[in-house]
Design an enzyme around this catalytic site. Sequence first.
Site, short mmCIF file in Angstrom:
data_model
loop_
_atom_site.label_atom_id
_atom_site.label_comp_id
_atom_site.label_asym_id
_atom_site.label_seq_id
_atom_site.Cartn_x
_atom_site.Cartn_y
_atom_site.Cartn_z
N LYS A 68 0.86 -1.19 0.00
CA LYS A 68 0.00 0.00 0.00
C LYS A 68 0.89 1.24 0.00
CE LYS A 68 -4.27 1.35 2.37
NZ LYS A 68 -5.03 1.16 3.61
O1 G3P Z 1 -9.59 2.46 4.31
C1 G3P Z 1 -9.20 3.73 4.73
C2 G3P Z 1 -9.62 3.92 6.10
O2 G3P Z 1 -8.87 3.17 7.01
C3 G3P Z 1 -9.84 5.29 6.53
O3 G3P Z 1 -11.04 5.27 7.16
O4 G3P Z 1 -12.74 6.05 8.69
O5 G3P Z 1 -10.32 6.69 9.06
O6 G3P Z 1 -11.62 7.68 7.18
P1 G3P Z 1 -11.46 6.50 8.08
#
Ligand code: G3P
Length: 217
Positions: A87
């Site tokens: 990633k």
């Molecule tokens: O997949 C990306 C993720 O981990 C981010 O999610 O909820 O932190 O915006 P969030």
Amino acid sequence: MKFFIDTANLDQIKEAQALGILDGVTTNPSLMAKEGITGADNILNHYKAICNIVEGDVSAEVIATDFDGMIAQGEELAALNPQIVVKLPMIADGVKACKYFSDKGIKTNMTLVFSAGQALLAAKAGATYVSPFIGRLDDISTDGLNLISEIRLIYDNYGFETQILAASVRHTMHIIDCAKLRSDVMTGPLSAIKGLLKHPLTDNGLAKFLADYKKGN
Ligand code: G3P
């Protein structure tokens, strides 16, 4: 649409795997830290543990922000298990590293994608997955799902094989909308995945079936 779970929590990964619908896992440095996994060796071992639970792709994120560092870290991650997807952040050196790994046949996931232009670059660099963060766009009053539509259109126009991995999914409607928009993959929390199960008519209907069965037996 593939279902990935977006967590580094082994219990939650096991629970999703046990449901029989899990296609892979995504993680990021914040999710690792949330589980208290710190230090390079512990992090590498945690990725191995995740690969032992699931059969599909497991995204493991580099910390380096320069090309040489990303290559060194990405190669170390990829060597852990064939399930590992390297990633990489959507910055210039991340695009270069994506091209490098694509040419070597190593799977990649371009992360922190917030625009169609970034997604176009990811596809040009041969990314396996592109991760538009729909929830974080919604957070700033921008339509995250519209980005999925734009990327779908662009990728279909040219037959790009990069898979759209809708990320920063927060709830069940995000999942349903991503499926309507032909996202290839969604990654979200266990709560959103399990939320798809819920319907009061299912619960009421089952209770009635069981009650009627008991009456006749
Ligand atoms: O997949 C990306 C993720 O981990 C981010 O999610 O909820 O932190 O915006 P969030």
